[in-house]
Motif scaffolding. Structure first.
Motif, short mmCIF file in Angstrom:
data_model
loop_
_atom_site.label_atom_id
_atom_site.label_comp_id
_atom_site.label_asym_id
_atom_site.label_seq_id
_atom_site.Cartn_x
_atom_site.Cartn_y
_atom_site.Cartn_z
N THR A 72 0.82 -1.21 0.00
CA THR A 72 0.00 0.00 0.00
C THR A 72 0.86 1.27 0.00
O THR A 72 0.37 2.34 -0.34
CB THR A 72 -0.94 0.02 1.22
N SER A 73 2.15 1.16 0.35
CA SER A 73 3.03 2.34 0.38
C SER A 73 3.79 2.53 -0.94
O SER A 73 3.74 3.59 -1.55
CB SER A 73 4.05 2.21 1.51
N CYS A 74 4.51 1.50 -1.40
CA CYS A 74 5.37 1.67 -2.58
C CYS A 74 4.81 0.98 -3.83
O CYS A 74 5.45 1.03 -4.87
CB CYS A 74 6.78 1.15 -2.29
N ASP A 75 3.65 0.35 -3.73
CA ASP A 75 2.96 -0.31 -4.84
C ASP A 75 3.73 -1.48 -5.47
O ASP A 75 3.46 -1.86 -6.60
CB ASP A 75 2.60 0.71 -5.95
N TYR A 92 2.74 -10.32 7.74
CA TYR A 92 3.86 -9.99 6.86
C TYR A 92 3.71 -8.60 6.26
O TYR A 92 2.60 -8.15 5.99
CB TYR A 92 4.00 -11.03 5.75
N VAL A 93 4.85 -7.97 6.02
CA VAL A 93 4.88 -6.62 5.45
C VAL A 93 5.77 -6.62 4.20
O VAL A 93 6.44 -7.61 3.91
CB VAL A 93 5.40 -5.58 6.47
N CYS A 94 5.80 -5.51 3.51
CA CYS A 94 6.60 -5.35 2.32
C CYS A 94 8.09 -5.47 2.68
O CYS A 94 8.55 -4.87 3.65
CB CYS A 94 6.31 -3.99 1.67
N GLY A 95 8.83 -6.21 1.88
CA GLY A 95 10.26 -6.39 2.13
C GLY A 95 11.08 -5.17 1.75
O GLY A 95 12.22 -5.03 2.17
N LYS A 96 10.51 -4.30 0.95
CA LYS A 96 11.23 -3.12 0.49
C LYS A 96 11.08 -1.94 1.44
O LYS A 96 12.06 -1.31 1.83
CB LYS A 96 10.73 -2.75 -0.91
#
Length: 154
Positions: free
Chosen positions: A120-123, A137-141
């Motif tokens: 939702t932040s970096c698409d 789990y969250v985005c790895g980036k």
């Protein structure tokens, strides 16, 4: 072919290819699914998948028997009997056994479901075969929250 004929064939191949007798039991096991044969370390028996004989014939059966006899003779002699061991690979090559048996038709079913997630932040888009818990789990980036975009099945 029945179990008695299989036993005779295994004993014959053992003497002809290895110059050593096979002194245990060999029999067909209908419950084997993903393998052509199995050597039992505990009781030294050899089990053969009858479906491989039905689908691929006598030549494939002989290769599977030679493979299992490599396990058998090396284990009895206290040598390296596992697939990774050099002694096993050399003996298998010397007697002409198969390293891997052929795949039976219809036994391997690939999952065609693909789950797509988006940060939702970096698409950033993630494609996964397995579902993931978006609360855990969250985005790895960027460590942003993930949301499921779509599930493709085909």
């Amino acid at each position: 072919m029945n179990n008695e004929q299989l036993q005779q064939l295994v004993e014959q191949i053992s003497v002809n290819s290895f110059n050593k007798p096979f002194q245990h039991d060999a029999y067909f096991n209908n419950r084997l699914r993903t393998t052509g044969g199995r050597y039992s370390l505990a009781d030294h028996h050899i089990e053969i998948n009858p479906k491989h004989y039905e689908h691929f014939g006598y030549e494939e059966l002989v290769k599977i028997i030679k493979h299992e006899l490599c396990h058998y003779h090396l284990h009895i002699e206290g040598k390296g009997y596992m697939h990774k061991d050099r002694e096993f690979k050399n003996l298998l090559k010397a007697v002409g056994g198969s390293r891997h048996c052929q795949t039976l038709p219809g036994t391997r079913k690939k999952s065609k479901v693909i789950h797509m997630y988006q940060c939702t932040s970096c698409d950033l888009i993630y494609k996964r075969k397995r579902r993931i818990d978006t609360k855990k789990y969250v985005c790895g980036k960027c460590k942003g929250k993930l949301k499921i975009v779509k599930t493709i099945s085909g």
